[in-house]
Design a protein around this motif. Structure first.
Motif, PDB file in Angstrom:
ATOM      1  N   LEU A   3       0.842  -1.199   0.000  1.00  0.00           N
ATOM      2  CA  LEU A   3       0.000   0.000   0.000  1.00  0.00           C
ATOM      3  C   LEU A   3       0.879   1.252   0.000  1.00  0.00           C
ATOM      4  CD1 LEU A   3      -3.093   0.212   0.136  1.00  0.00           C
ATOM      5  CD2 LEU A   3      -2.873   0.660   2.584  1.00  0.00           C
ATOM      6  N   LYS A   4       0.574   2.160  -0.978  1.00  0.00           N
ATOM      7  CA  LYS A   4       1.369   3.399  -1.017  1.00  0.00           C
ATOM      8  C   LYS A   4       0.840   4.342   0.070  1.00  0.00           C
ATOM      9  CE  LYS A   4       2.402   3.247  -5.903  1.00  0.00           C
ATOM     10  NZ  LYS A   4       1.338   2.980  -6.881  1.00  0.00           N
ATOM     11  N   PRO A   5       1.740   5.186   0.652  1.00  0.00           N
ATOM     12  CA  PRO A   5       1.290   6.099   1.712  1.00  0.00           C
ATOM     13  C   PRO A   5       0.077   6.917   1.294  1.00  0.00           C
ATOM     14  CG  PRO A   5       3.654   6.192   1.477  1.00  0.00           C
ATOM     15  CD  PRO A   5       3.179   5.300   0.379  1.00  0.00           C
ATOM     16  N   ILE A   6       0.074   7.402   0.071  1.00  0.00           N
ATOM     17  CA  ILE A   6      -1.045   8.254  -0.367  1.00  0.00           C
ATOM     18  C   ILE A   6      -2.362   7.468  -0.387  1.00  0.00           C
ATOM     19  CG2 ILE A   6      -0.539   7.895  -2.848  1.00  0.00           C
ATOM     20  CD1 ILE A   6      -1.797  11.183  -1.444  1.00  0.00           C
ATOM     21  N   GLU A   7      -2.254   6.153  -0.787  1.00  0.00           N
ATOM     22  CA  GLU A   7      -3.462   5.308  -0.799  1.00  0.00           C
ATOM     23  C   GLU A   7      -3.957   5.073   0.646  1.00  0.00           C
ATOM     24  OE1 GLU A   7      -2.547   2.567  -4.754  1.00  0.00           O
ATOM     25  OE2 GLU A   7      -1.968   1.862  -2.760  1.00  0.00           O
ATOM     26  N   ALA A   8      -2.967   4.830   1.522  1.00  0.00           N
ATOM     27  CA  ALA A   8      -3.320   4.611   2.939  1.00  0.00           C
ATOM     28  C   ALA A   8      -4.074   5.817   3.495  1.00  0.00           C
ATOM     29  CB  ALA A   8      -2.067   4.343   3.759  1.00  0.00           C
ATOM     30  N   LEU A   9      -3.565   6.984   3.183  1.00  0.00           N
ATOM     31  CA  LEU A   9      -4.211   8.216   3.656  1.00  0.00           C
ATOM     32  C   LEU A   9      -5.644   8.314   3.139  1.00  0.00           C
ATOM     33  CD1 LEU A   9      -1.769  11.253   3.640  1.00  0.00           C
ATOM     34  CD2 LEU A   9      -3.330  10.531   5.447  1.00  0.00           C
ATOM     35  N   GLN A  10      -5.766   7.973   1.846  1.00  0.00           N
ATOM     36  CA  GLN A  10      -7.076   8.014   1.199  1.00  0.00           C
ATOM     37  C   GLN A  10      -8.072   7.113   1.943  1.00  0.00           C
ATOM     38  OE1 GLN A  10      -7.976   9.856  -1.446  1.00  0.00           O
ATOM     39  NE2 GLN A  10     -10.051   8.978  -1.475  1.00  0.00           N
TER      40      GLN A  10
END
Ligand SMILES: Nc1ncnc2c1ncn2[C@@H]1O[C@H](COP(=O)(O)OP(=O)(O)OP(=O)(O)O)[C@@H](O)[C@H]1O
Ligand SMILES: [Mg+2]
Length: 450
Positions: free
Chosen positions: A429-436
């Protein structure tokens, strides 16, 4: 009694005459010595004596023998007094011995007739009991109970035989009872203080006992199947000296009931749980009723009076044999009238403050307690509105023996989110996806009401 034994009569005469004799001697000695204050007396330690006060000692004749010296007087004796004393104490002793002998003789004679006398006294006792029961029955308008071979306990217009005696004639409110070992096995009786719960419980126990002992009963009509034992848990009889608290005693008694009752027993429990904190007491009372209700093969008819309104949530339960009754109350303007009538249904008010008022608790306290009550009720209402989980309802709706009793169910939406988090593959999981995803979860949570 005179005339039983000649010697005894003689001896008693001696004792009786001694008093006269002594008075005569006193008179004679006063004349003889010229001492007006001279006294002839008697006490257990010294026996008979002549008492002369100090100022008169010079008048004492030679033949007086000194016996005792007091602060203001001297005591003397004479050969004559000694003789009287001898006779007197001999007579006393002899009377005791004789009386004992005569009594033993009498007992010996009596033993010959022992069994006849015993039979006669038993008969007299029976006649005494039954004639008195009959008298009480006619005087108080009791009726003949019908003993049946069913498991029913039916009382029409039953009364408490003692409480009704303390009230002016006609003021006792009669009450009916219907119990059996099926749908009417357990009666939960709620009602405020002073409403007459305990009286009703006890009157039923008394009627059951009276019917079984062959007496008429204080009721218009009574039908009762044979009961093997009556178990009661009533009032506070504590053994503080034995190191047992009131509540411990209560629990020991309840435990005894639960271990020894049979389906043919009548159980009477008054305010079980009152001896401890509200929730402990309520929980125990509740669990006891549940236990009795769930085990009809072990427990029979049970009368349970309680001021825990919560217990009415158990509801009428045909399968488990529970019926709810309450004491009828009438509110009129500011007054509360206890009708003392047992009626079907439940009640959820206490009137405790009203009872306190009747008892004469100062107005200031009554006023303040009303304010506090209002605040407490407001708080309770607020909490109920905020918290959707109503624990008591939860208890009722579930099988009581489930261990998950108090665990609230997790709302569907929350479960959904948990599963979503569980399924995330964090390694890829990319950090930006996690944030999303986190932002989405936050959004969902904000829609859920707790
Ligand atoms: N059926 C009745 N008819 C007339 N008076 C009654 C009746 N039952 C009870 N009383 C009167 O009411 C008083 C209170 O009754 P009782 O003690 O049974 O009330 P209670 O509901 O058990 O009260 P508490 O909750 O305080 O224990 C009794 O002392 C009695 O004088
Ligand atoms: Mg009571």
């Amino acid at each position: 009694r005179e005339g039983v034994n000649e010697e005894l009569d003689e001896l008693r005469k001696i004792i009786f005459n001694t008093k006269d004799f002594i008075e005569k001697i006193q008179e004679r000695e006063r004349l003889k010595t010229g001492i007006q204050s001279l006294k002839v007396g008697y006490n257990k330690v010294m026996g008979f004596y002549i008492e002369v006060s100090k100022p008169n000692l010079h008048l004492v004749p030679k033949e007086y023998e000194r016996k005792q010296t007091l602060v203001n007087a001297e005591r003397f004796t004479t050969p004559e007094l000694k003789e009287i004393e001898h006779k007197f104490s001999y007579s006393e002793e002899r009377i005791k011995t004789l009386e004992k002998e005569i009594f033993l003789e009498f007992l010996k004679e009596l033993t010959k007739y022992y069994s006849t006398l015993r039979k006669i006294s038993e008969l007299i006792a029976d006649v005494d009991v039954f004639s008195n029961l009959a008298l009480v029955a006619t005087e108080n308008n009791y009726s003949r109970p019908q003993i049946t071979d069913t498991d029913e306990f039916i009382v029409k217009e039953g009364r408490h035989p003692i409480v009704e005696k303390y009230l002016p004639k006609g003021e006792f409110v009669p009450n009916d009872t219907y119990m059996d070992n099926k749908e009417n096995r357990i009666i939960i009786l709620t009602g405020p203080n002073m409403a007459g719960k305990s009286t009703y419980l006890r009157q039923n126990a008394l009627i059951a006992i009276m019917a079984h002992m062959g007496s008429y009963v204080p009721a218009k009509e009574c039908k009762i199947g044979i009961i093997d034992k009556i178990f009661t848990r009533i009032g506070a009889s504590d053994f503080l000296a034995l190191g047992q608290s009131t509540f411990l005693v209560e629990m020991i008694e309840v435990s005894n009931i639960l271990r020894n009752a049979t389906p043919k027993s009548l159980i009477v429990m008054d305010e079980v749980g009152r001896g401890t904190s509200t929730y402990d007491g309520l929980s125990i009372a509740w669990a006891i009723i549940d236990y009795i209700a769930n085990n009809p093969q072990k427990f029979g008819k049970t009368l349970f009076a309680t001021h825990y309104h919560e217990l009415t949530q158990l509801g009428d339960d045909e399968k488990r044999g529970i019926k709810n009754y309450t004491m009828a109350i009438k509110e009129y303007k500011d007054e509360v009238i206890f009708l003392k009538k047992v009626v079907k249904g439940t009640i959820n008010k206490s009137y405790g403050i009203f009872v306190a008022q009747i008892a004469g608790i100062p107005d200031e306290i009554i006023k303040r307690s009303k304010e506090i009550l209002e605040e407490l009720e407001k708080a309770e209402k607020y909490i109920k509105e905020k918290v959707e989980i109503d624990v008591p309802r939860n208890i009722v709706s579930k099988n009581v023996f489930q261990p998950t009793l108090f665990v609230p169910e997790i709302p569907k939406e929350v479960e959904h989110i948990i599963n979503e988090i569980r399924s995330l593959d964090l390694d890829n999981l990319k950090p930006i996806e996690a944030l999303q995803i986190l932002s989405e979860i936050k959004q969902k949570i904000s829609n859920i009401k707790f």
